[in-house]
Design a protein around this motif. Structure first.
Motif, short mmCIF file in Angstrom:
data_model
loop_
_atom_site.label_atom_id
_atom_site.label_comp_id
_atom_site.label_asym_id
_atom_site.label_seq_id
_atom_site.Cartn_x
_atom_site.Cartn_y
_atom_site.Cartn_z
N PRO A 1 0.82 -1.22 0.00
CA PRO A 1 0.00 0.00 0.00
C PRO A 1 0.85 1.26 0.00
O PRO A 1 2.03 1.24 0.36
CB PRO A 1 -0.82 -0.13 1.29
N TYR A 2 0.24 2.38 -0.39
CA TYR A 2 0.90 3.68 -0.38
C TYR A 2 0.83 4.27 1.02
O TYR A 2 -0.19 4.13 1.70
CB TYR A 2 0.20 4.62 -1.38
N PRO A 3 1.89 4.96 1.49
CA PRO A 3 3.19 5.15 0.84
C PRO A 3 4.09 3.94 1.02
O PRO A 3 4.19 3.38 2.11
CB PRO A 3 3.74 6.38 1.56
N GLY A 4 4.75 3.54 -0.06
CA GLY A 4 5.52 2.30 -0.04
C GLY A 4 6.92 2.40 0.50
O GLY A 4 7.48 1.40 0.96
N GLY A 5 7.52 3.60 0.47
CA GLY A 5 8.91 3.75 0.92
C GLY A 5 9.16 3.25 2.33
O GLY A 5 10.09 2.45 2.55
N PRO A 6 8.37 3.66 3.31
CA PRO A 6 8.57 3.18 4.67
C PRO A 6 8.39 1.66 4.80
O PRO A 6 9.05 1.03 5.64
CB PRO A 6 7.49 3.92 5.47
N LEU A 7 7.53 1.07 3.96
CA LEU A 7 7.32 -0.38 4.02
C LEU A 7 8.51 -1.12 3.43
O LEU A 7 8.91 -2.18 3.95
CB LEU A 7 6.03 -0.75 3.29
N ILE A 8 9.08 -0.58 2.35
CA ILE A 8 10.31 -1.16 1.80
C ILE A 8 11.38 -1.18 2.88
O ILE A 8 12.09 -2.18 3.09
CB ILE A 8 10.81 -0.35 0.58
N ASP A 9 11.50 -0.07 3.60
CA ASP A 9 12.46 0.06 4.70
C ASP A 9 12.18 -0.99 5.78
O ASP A 9 13.08 -1.69 6.25
CB ASP A 9 12.38 1.47 5.28
N LYS A 10 10.93 -1.11 6.15
CA LYS A 10 10.54 -2.04 7.22
C LYS A 10 10.89 -3.48 6.87
O LYS A 10 11.53 -4.19 7.66
CB LYS A 10 9.04 -1.92 7.48
N TYR A 11 10.49 -3.92 5.69
CA TYR A 11 10.74 -5.32 5.30
C TYR A 11 12.21 -5.57 5.03
O TYR A 11 12.71 -6.67 5.26
CB TYR A 11 9.89 -5.69 4.09
N ALA A 12 12.92 -4.55 4.54
CA ALA A 12 14.35 -4.71 4.25
C ALA A 12 15.15 -5.03 5.50
O ALA A 12 16.17 -5.72 5.44
CB ALA A 12 14.89 -3.45 3.58
N ARG A 13 14.70 -4.54 6.64
CA ARG A 13 15.40 -4.80 7.90
C ARG A 13 15.37 -6.29 8.27
O ARG A 13 16.17 -6.77 9.05
CB ARG A 13 14.79 -3.98 9.05
N GLN A 14 14.42 -7.01 7.70
CA GLN A 14 14.26 -8.44 8.02
C GLN A 14 14.85 -9.34 6.95
O GLN A 14 14.83 -10.57 7.08
CB GLN A 14 12.76 -8.76 8.15
N GLY A 15 15.37 -8.75 5.85
CA GLY A 15 15.81 -9.56 4.72
C GLY A 15 17.31 -9.59 4.50
O GLY A 15 18.08 -8.91 5.18
N ASN A 16 17.70 -10.36 3.51
CA ASN A 16 19.11 -10.51 3.11
C ASN A 16 19.36 -9.61 1.90
O ASN A 16 18.85 -9.86 0.81
CB ASN A 16 19.39 -11.97 2.75
N PRO A 17 20.18 -8.57 2.06
CA PRO A 17 20.42 -7.64 0.94
C PRO A 17 21.19 -8.24 -0.22
O PRO A 17 21.25 -7.64 -1.30
CB PRO A 17 21.21 -6.51 1.61
#
Length: 333
Positions: free
Chosen positions: A175-191
């Motif tokens: 959902p919008y706004p997506g930037g903060p959600l990208i940030d949130k999920y990225a903290r749990q993932g493997n870059p």
């Protein structure tokens, strides 16, 4: 001791701030949730909500700063760049307030204000410094020689970094706004889970259109093989996209810093709130012996405090505008 009222209304945040002798006394931000249903900012709706929010925002800013309308010595406002309808609301209010109180008007360039947000805090960069300014609409490397002597040495040739993040969030069904959600999920993932291409653009310029296309095709092809691909791998996808965007930005910044012999580097704009980018800049600064500067979160996204601090420095120079001033959707440095 000049007391300045500042107004910011370039997009979908209505913000008012009070600054006294260079110190921020209040910074009120009214967000607009109406755009969530549309997956992005609707300009006409944004301007209407600004009209509803601007008087309460100013009243709250004055109350929090414990000053009255009669204490204000000047009004600073965002003239551009931004959405014309949104800018018009802020500019009109600022002009009316200044006219009623017979005080000066100070026009501010929104992108310059993002950079000058670094002068709100006690830890300030020294001139000259480089600032990576990243938002949904702009991606720039700026050589900052003085408060209002700035040169864009690199910028995006097409899409902005923030736009690439927003597009990725839509592709992923967030959902919008997506930037903060990208940030949130990225903290749990493997870059390092997935590799995305880095555009080979000469000089210090950027391009993100190709990256957006590669992400789209990557998701399309993998979902075709596994309909649950996004759900099963969301954190890794977000972390990998975030890392690639950060490396594209910082590799160019590092190149510019070496070429100009700059040791003070700064980050500004809405995307500077991204955790991965903030951490990556700090890591790069340590490796290169730089002094890094990143504003507090409340000064990264659109806010009137950055307009206030920019207005303060213009007030000291006596740079005022008349009542014939008009908003500008596009506004160069």
């Amino acid at each position: 001791m000049p007391v300045i009222l500042a107004i910011e209304s370039s997009c979908d945040e209505t913000s008012a701030s009070v600054c006294a002798d260079g110190a921020i006394l209040s910074n009120v931000i009214a967000n607009q949730t109406i755009h969530e249903a549309y997956g992005g900012v609707v300009p006409e709706l944004a301007s209407r909500v600004h009209q509803q929010n601007i008087v309460p925002a100013v009243q709250q800013a004055l109350a929090k700063a414990k000053v009255s309308k009669n204490d204000i010595d000047a009004v600073a406002f965002t003239r551009g760049p931004g959405l014309l309808g949104s800018l018009l609301v802020g500019v009109s209010f600022a002009k009316a307030f200044a006219l009623a109180k017979q005080i000066p008007l100070i026009e501010i360039n929104h992108m310059q204000a993002h950079i000058l947000a670094h002068f709100i805090a006690e830890k300030k960069p020294s001139f000259p410094f480089l600032c990576l300014t990243v938002s949904g609409g702009h991606t720039q490397i700026v050589l900052v020689k003085d408060y209002f002597d700035m040169e864009i040495v690199g910028q995006t040739l097409d899409d902005a970094a923030g736009e690439a993040m927003d597009k990725t969030s839509k592709i992923l069904g967030l959902p919008y706004p997506g930037g903060p959600l990208i940030d949130k999920y990225a903290r749990q993932g493997n870059p390092d889970a997935y590799q995305f291409p880095e555009p080979q653009i000469p000089g210090y310029d950027f391009s993100f259109s190709g990256l957006k296309t590669s992400i789209l095709y990557f998701i399309r092809d993998n979902v075709a093989k596994n309909p649950d691909f996004i759900e099963q791998n969301l954190p890794d996808i977000c972390a990998s996209v975030e890392k690639r965007i950060a490396t594209i930005l910082l590799n160019k910044l590092q190149k510019a810093a070496k070429a100009y012999g700059i040791k003070d580097v700064a980050l500004a704009g809405g995307v500077s709130a991204n955790t991965g980018l903030r951490l990556a800049l700090q890591e790069m600064a340590e490796k290169n012996g730089w002094n890094s500067f990143i504003p507090k979160m409340e000064y990264c996204t659109d806010n009137a405090a950055m307009i206030a601090i920019a207005g303060y420095h213009k007030y000291l120079k006596g740079e005022f505008v008349g009542q014939d001033v008009a908003p500008m959707a596009r506004m160069a440095f």
